[in-house]
Structure formats: C-alpha cells, structure tokens
Design an enzyme around this catalytic site. Structure first.
Site, PDB file in Angstrom:
ATOM      1  N   GLU A 215      20.164 -17.025 -17.697  1.00 13.87           N
ATOM      2  CA  GLU A 215      20.319 -16.102 -18.824  1.00 13.87           C
ATOM      3  C   GLU A 215      21.558 -15.213 -18.729  1.00 13.87           C
ATOM      4  O   GLU A 215      22.147 -14.878 -19.745  1.00 13.87           O
ATOM      5  CB  GLU A 215      19.064 -15.228 -18.959  1.00 13.87           C
ATOM      6  CG  GLU A 215      17.847 -16.048 -19.363  1.00 13.87           C
ATOM      7  CD  GLU A 215      16.655 -15.186 -19.712  1.00 13.87           C
ATOM      8  OE1 GLU A 215      16.755 -14.347 -20.613  1.00 13.87           O
ATOM      9  OE2 GLU A 215      15.601 -15.352 -19.052  1.00 13.87           O
ATOM     10  N   HIS A 231      10.013 -33.031   0.837  1.00 17.26           N
ATOM     11  CA  HIS A 231       9.245 -34.259   0.623  1.00 17.26           C
ATOM     12  C   HIS A 231       9.650 -34.983  -0.649  1.00 17.26           C
ATOM     13  O   HIS A 231       9.010 -35.955  -1.037  1.00 17.26           O
ATOM     14  CB  HIS A 231       7.749 -33.934   0.605  1.00 17.26           C
ATOM     15  CG  HIS A 231       7.284 -33.343   1.904  1.00 17.26           C
ATOM     16  ND1 HIS A 231       6.787 -34.105   2.932  1.00 17.26           N
ATOM     17  CD2 HIS A 231       7.312 -32.065   2.352  1.00 17.26           C
ATOM     18  CE1 HIS A 231       6.491 -33.317   3.960  1.00 17.26           C
ATOM     19  NE2 HIS A 231       6.817 -32.078   3.628  1.00 17.26           N
ATOM     20  N   LYS A 322      13.879 -18.560 -31.325  1.00 18.76           N
ATOM     21  CA  LYS A 322      12.681 -17.828 -31.775  1.00 18.76           C
ATOM     22  C   LYS A 322      12.664 -17.709 -33.297  1.00 18.76           C
ATOM     23  O   LYS A 322      11.616 -17.832 -33.925  1.00 18.76           O
ATOM     24  CB  LYS A 322      12.634 -16.434 -31.137  1.00 18.76           C
ATOM     25  CG  LYS A 322      12.254 -16.443 -29.652  1.00 18.76           C
ATOM     26  CD  LYS A 322      12.190 -15.012 -29.101  1.00 18.76           C
ATOM     27  CE  LYS A 322      11.825 -15.000 -27.631  1.00 18.76           C
ATOM     28  NZ  LYS A 322      11.817 -13.668 -27.034  1.00 18.76           N
TER      29      LYS A 322
END
Ligand code: PA5
Length: 331
Positions: A215, A231, A322
C-alpha cells in the site's frame, strides 16, 4: 497530506502509541471465553498483533481474526467480537457485525466514525472512537491499543500499561537507528520484490510488512512463515522468476530450531544470488518486539516509496475498487 508529511506521520509511530494508550480505558465486557477481531486490511492487522500478544499473555484464550462477511460458526454469546473499521464504511465489517449479532456475541466497535459508529449506536454497543483523518494502516496504534485496554478491563489479559510504556520508551530511544536501518533496507529493495519471512508466531508482523509494501510503496510483496516455507516455498528458489529481496524477521524469543532454519535458508538462497537481510528483533517484552518490528517495516515501506518516486499515502486503486463494487447491489 503531502508525501513528506505522510512519511513524517509514519515516523511519529511511537508518539501515536503514547497518545493511543488512553483509548478503550472505559470499555469492559463480561462473560467472555473467546475473542474474534472482525476487520479487513489496515484495520484487521491490529487483530493479528493482538493474537501474537495473547499467545504469551493469554495462551489458552482463543483469539481469531476474521477477514470476511461472516464471523466464524463458533461465535456465540460468550464471544467478544471487536468490529474494527477505521473508516467505519467497510461492507465486510458491517456485515460481520450483523452476523455476530445473530449469534448473540458481545460486540465492541473500534472506528473513527462512518456507518459502523451509527450501527453500533443503534444496537447500543460499546464504541471506541479513534481520531479521524488518518489512513487506516497508519492508524494501527489507535486501533490496536484499545484492544489491549478492553481485554484487560474484561479480565482477559494482565494489565498491559507498563509494557506499553516500555514499548513507547524503547521505540523512541531507537528511533534514529530504526530509520537508518529502514533507509538502508529500502535502498537494497528498490526494483526488487520484497518477501518477508518470520516464525509462525510472528506471522502477523510479516504480513504487516507485506501489506505496507503493497500500500505505501505500491509494489507486490509476499510473506510466509517458518517452518512451513521450508516445505514448499523454498523450492521456488530453484528457478527464479523475479528479482526478490528477502527479509528474515527473527524474534529473539523464536525457538532455536526456527533460528537454525532462518540461518540455513539465508545461506541456501544466498548461494542462488537472492539477497536477504536478517532483522533480529530485541526487547524485554513481546509487545516491544512486535511494535518495533512493525515500525521498522512501516518505515522501510515509506522510504522505498520516496526512493522510487511514489506517493505513499493514497491508495486510489482500493478506493476505486470500493466505488465500483458499491454500484453492484449488496444482497
Ligand atoms: O489500508 C487501507 O486503506 C485498507 O487496507 C483498508 O484498511 C481496508 O480497505 C478497510 O478499510 P477500513 O480500515 O476503513 O475498514
């Protein structure tokens, strides 16, 4: 706010912590045996930090961070749900409050205003009001410390006040060295993809670094944890497809085995010409170490923005997203 003012604001993190310690002092709930923090993005990170803190201070308490429209199925009348939305207008958090209400949870809203404040007022729920006019991610001190105060008032954790004071003092005392460290990191990271590793317990701090690079510096960044990454993700270094810069966050209280993993991973990726830095976070208290690590990452992200000619404050693409989503009916 200009880019330089935003950077200066981020640099004042220790002062914001000192200021925020008064918040939530008058809020108390009873009959709680689980805690859920419902929020998203810059607001949810306080839940991640709370979870780390409680791993030491209330190890048998279930603390869950819920980043979605509904709170988890286990939420019931003995669950404290912190609904955190800095703006107060985040649809996921507003929806999570409704979901928590249906389950009879105890709700405390943490917000600077907006619809969440109205919703909490209508429902007669406690509200912790935080100062307005800050970017949600830069308001972390104001969103996080009230959680500690409410938790303490409610008998869920011991009194955090002396640890908060110690953290504020430690961060103030280290301020210039943290800035120097962060500037040097930013120099090395320019043009590279930040990857942040930490122990499983400190996952929330590594994720905070990742989000801040996203951001503030406006770049892709990724985080992962030991031992899991050994892993799977480690294999990715066999065939590199980008210029990475790896930061290994080591908490001085990490287990010896995790420290060995950090050392070996650094050696292995170094042989494949992937640069990395190990940051060992020190301090007498876990709270100091959490907040120090967050502060260094925040600084590195805004310094990287400055170095690459990016304005760290606005997140236009999120706002635009948004707005576009807001045009689609929420059913
Ligand atoms: O940092 C940001 O601006 C975002 O991640 C926001 O925090 C996120 O979109 C949610 O908004 P709010 O924190 O206002 O609920």
């Amino acid at each position: 706010m200009s880019a330089d003012s935003f950077i200066a604001f981020v640099e004042r993190f220790p002062e914001h912590l000192a200021d925020a310690r008064r918040l939530g002092a008058d809020v108390r709930v009873s009959g709680v045996d689980k805690v859920v923090v419902a929020g998203i993005g810059g607001s949810a990170i306080s839940g991640d930090l709370l979870k780390i803190y409680c791993s030491e201070k209330a190890p048998s308490l279930h603390v869950h961070v819920s980043r979605g429209y509904d709170v988890p199925a286990f939420v019931d009348s003995r669950t404290l749900v912190f609904a955190i939305s800095y703006s107060g207008n985040t649809e996921e958090t507003l929806s999570a409050v409704k979901s928590a209400m249906r389950k009879g949870a105890k709700i405390v809203a943490v917000t600077s205003g907006g619809k969440l404040k109205l919703q909490a007022e209508q429902l007669n729920k406690a509200i912790v009001e935080v100062p307005e006019g800050i970017q949600p991610r830069a308001a972390v001190p104001y969103l996080f410390l009230p959680l500690l105060n409410v938790m303490h008032n409610s008998g869920l954790i011991p009194d955090p006040s002396s640890e908060i004071s110690a953290a504020v003092d430690a961060l103030k005392a280290s301020s210039s060295s943290y800035r120097e460290r962060a500037r040097s990191l930013a120099d090395k990271m320019a043009g590279r993809v930040p990857i942040i590793y930490s122990s499983d317990r400190m996952a929330g701090v590594a994720y905070r670094w990742k989000s801040e690079f996203n951001e503030n510096a406006k770049v892709h960044a990724f985080s992962n944890v030991f031992p899991e990454l050994n892993h799977n993700e480690l294999v990715g270094y066999s065939k590199l497809n980008a210029n990475y810069y790896v930061v290994m966050l080591e908490d001085e209280a990490d287990s010896r085995r995790v420290k060995e993993r950090i050392k070996l991973t650094k050696e292995i990726i170094g042989k494949r010409d992937v640069p990395s830095t190990q940051i060992v976070v020190k301090g007498d208290y876990l709270l100091t170490r959490i907040l120090s690590a967050v502060h260094i990452g925040d600084l590195a992200s805004v310094y990287l923005a400055k170095l690459t000619g990016v304005d760290p404050e606005p997140v236009a693409i999120i706002e635009d997203f948004k707005k576009q989503l807001g045009r689609v009916p929420f059913v």
